[in-house]
Motif scaffolding. Structure first.
Motif, mmCIF file in Angstrom:
data_model
loop_
_atom_site.group_PDB
_atom_site.id
_atom_site.type_symbol
_atom_site.label_atom_id
_atom_site.label_comp_id
_atom_site.label_asym_id
_atom_site.label_seq_id
_atom_site.Cartn_x
_atom_site.Cartn_y
_atom_site.Cartn_z
ATOM 1 N N ASN A 270 0.741 -1.061 -0.291
ATOM 2 C CA ASN A 270 -0.263 0.113 0.166
ATOM 3 C C ASN A 270 0.910 1.091 0.537
ATOM 4 N N CYS A 271 2.199 1.282 -0.175
ATOM 5 C CA CYS A 271 2.817 2.164 -0.712
ATOM 6 C C CYS A 271 2.496 3.425 -2.234
ATOM 7 N N VAL A 272 2.394 4.420 -2.138
ATOM 8 C CA VAL A 272 2.791 5.940 -3.704
ATOM 9 C C VAL A 272 4.406 5.895 -3.453
ATOM 10 N N ALA B 93 4.855 -0.429 5.185
ATOM 11 C CA ALA B 93 3.750 -0.615 4.468
ATOM 12 C C ALA B 93 3.095 1.088 4.723
ATOM 13 N N ASN B 94 1.907 1.395 3.731
ATOM 14 C CA ASN B 94 1.551 2.245 4.051
ATOM 15 C C ASN B 94 2.013 4.172 3.933
ATOM 16 N N PRO C 290 5.886 2.569 9.376
ATOM 17 C CA PRO C 290 5.136 1.997 8.903
ATOM 18 C C PRO C 290 4.003 3.738 8.393
ATOM 19 N N PHE C 291 3.687 3.725 7.959
ATOM 20 C CA PHE C 291 2.242 5.334 8.051
ATOM 21 C C PHE C 291 3.431 6.231 7.606
ATOM 22 N N ALA C 292 4.509 6.295 6.994
ATOM 23 C CA ALA C 292 5.055 7.092 6.956
ATOM 24 C C ALA C 292 4.556 8.038 5.853
ATOM 25 N N ARG C 293 5.567 9.912 6.184
ATOM 26 C CA ARG C 293 5.108 10.720 4.665
ATOM 27 C C ARG C 293 6.522 11.179 4.660
ATOM 28 N N LEU C 294 6.587 11.291 3.363
ATOM 29 C CA LEU C 294 8.337 12.505 2.653
ATOM 30 C C LEU C 294 7.819 12.685 2.074
ATOM 31 N N ASN D 134 7.000 5.091 12.556
ATOM 32 C CA ASN D 134 5.327 5.413 12.119
ATOM 33 C C ASN D 134 4.836 6.802 12.415
ATOM 34 N N PHE D 135 3.755 7.404 11.044
ATOM 35 C CA PHE D 135 3.140 9.050 11.521
ATOM 36 C C PHE D 135 4.289 9.942 11.983
ATOM 37 N N VAL D 136 5.509 9.409 10.880
ATOM 38 C CA VAL D 136 5.874 11.124 10.854
ATOM 39 C C VAL D 136 5.832 11.407 9.465
ATOM 40 N N GLU D 137 5.912 12.900 9.371
ATOM 41 C CA GLU D 137 5.783 13.536 7.769
ATOM 42 C C GLU D 137 7.061 14.781 8.003
#
Length: 453
Positions: free
Chosen positions: A292-294, A308-309, A325-329, A343-346
């Motif tokens: 589920n990665c973009v 993931a994610n 998981p659930f990181a946003r760069l 996780n949950f780091v932007e």
């Protein structure tokens, strides 16, 4: 032999049931017409003429380019009429006709077709189908020479049994095309000027018909409705998945990968399910990408681990670094070797140094983070003052306590530390502890607010 290419893209596409012109509906994130223009460019023609009509403004806005000329067809009177609109702009020896809703046509197929075109021979691309319903039928004589193309609606019961279909893609000398287009008639079931009628004219004029057959029917499949569009999308993605696997990529499920751009890969890469690769993506050896990665317009260096994610755009993940998981760069972010983003780091426009760690629940924007620095949970860099963005700089071996707010512009020296729950508004010298808290008060017998009825 000089070449002009005409792409027919004036149709409305009523079966799409959309306000978007048919040729702008996407395959792999790119308009169908853009795929056809790319195939045309690969042939290095003198000119690319795109005949437009319905949604002309939208088409020109999205696909305007220096090497593309748009020609208006104000009335949609058939494919022959459409090609005729472009004739005044053509000067090359040979004319090739393509279709804006046939996005998977391959340049190598077109090259084979053009090799058989001479002054006295025209080229016709056909396809063999088990069910050719809707296709014009290729009519041949006893010597297997093409004599005509009969549209499905005009075909006799005997002609409907023919399984060789017309793709509509053809090439001929400009001189012949001008003559034949001027002789077209609209005396048929649709009252349209069929481009396919020039085949019978060519035969009558003693011009041989050289045929090439598409090796894969989906290559010449048009998209007239959403179902056909979805079929083309899946076939395109299946092809892209096979290319990656041939290059040494392990896909845990090839049917659940979408590529919407170009991907450069190394070896021993593993990609889990439901991954989307967009734009220009480079993946080096031994990278692992979770489910589920973009990944968009980014570089993943050797040994990087993307859990993931994660959503990664315009970023570079360094060797042996890991995310999620659930990181946003976000764009402008770079992770150096062995950096860790949890996780949950932007991160936005942030440079994370060698072996630096941002474990969880953190936002870092417009920041320079030194090697081995550790960012505690709940930390944010306050980089926006409502009008302008400001930069945060942290040296090496900095330790940021949990729930710290770092108000930019600000610099923290090497080995600086902030106490948990601090709001830091001033520069912190190296090897210094900064604590920015208000004094705690305990209020006895305090009554909580109650919901109003």
């Amino acid at each position: 032999m000089s070449l002009d290419i005409v792409i027919l893209a004036a149709g409305q596409g009523t079966r799409m049931r959309s306000s978007l012109p048919k040729v702008l509906h996407p395959i792999a994130g790119k308009p169908m017409l853009a795929h056809v223009i790319d195939a045309a460019r690969a042939l290095q023609p003198n000119s690319i003429q795109v005949v437009i009509g319905h949604g002309a403004k939208q088409v020109t806005q999205q696909l305007a380019a220096d090497d593309v000329t748009f020609v208006m067809q104000t009335e949609q009177l058939g494919t022959g009429h459409a090609v005729a609109q472009a004739i005044p702009n053509l000067n090359a020896d040979t004319l090739l006709v393509l279709y804006g809703d046939v996005p998977l046509i391959h340049p190598s197929t077109l090259s084979r077709l053009l090799q058989g075109v001479t002054e006295n021979t025209m080229g016709l691309l056909t396809v063999n189908l088990s069910d050719p319903a809707g296709y014009g039928r290729i009519v041949r004589d006893n010597q297997q020479q093409v004599t005509a193309i009969v549209e499905h609606k005009d075909a006799t019961p005997e002609q409907l049994t023919i399984c060789e279909g017309n793709t509509g893609i053809l090439a001929a000398s400009r001189q012949h095309m001008v003559q034949w287009l001027g002789r077209l008639s609209n005396h048929n079931a649709q009252a349209e000027y069929y481009l396919t009628d020039i085949i019978a004219m060519a035969v009558a004029d003693g011009v041989a018909i050289h045929t090439e057959t598409a090796t894969e029917p989906m290559e010449v499949q048009g998209a007239n409705d959403r179902q056909q569009l979805a079929s083309l999308e899946r076939f395109y993605q299946f092809q892209q998945a096979n290319v990656l696997m041939a290059q040494g990529v392990t896909l845990l499920d090839p049917a659940r990968l979408d590529i919407r751009g170009t991907v450069k890969v190394g070896r021993d890469i593993t990609i889990d399910i439901n991954v989307i690769l967009e734009g220009n993506v480079e993946i080096e050896d031994n990278v692992s990408i979770g489910a589920n990665c973009v990944i968009k317009n980014s570089i993943l260096r050797s040994g990087a681990i993307i859990k993931a994610n994660c959503h990664i755009e315009g970023s570079e993940v360094g060797p042996e670094a890991d995310c999620g998981p659930f990181a946003r760069l976000r764009p402008g972010t770079k992770l150096e070797k062995n950096a860790h983003v949890g996780n949950f780091v932007e991160l936005k426009n942030t440079h994370l140094g060698v072996a630096a760690k941002v474990g969880h629940l953190t936002y870092l924007g417009d920041s320079e983070i030194g090697a081995r620095t550790n960012i505690g949970a709940g930390t944010i860099t306050c980089n926006y003052d409502g009008a302008n963005k400001h930069r945060t700089v942290m040296g090496e071996d900095v330790f940021i306590g949990s729930n710290s707010s770092i108000v930019a512009p600000i610099t923290l020296g090497d080995a600086a530390t902030t106490g948990a729950g601090s709001t830091i508004t001033q520069d912190v010298p190296a090897h210094t502890l900064a604590i920015g808290r208000s004094k705690q008060r305990n209020i006895a017998n305090w009554a909580r607010p109650q919901k109003k009825s």
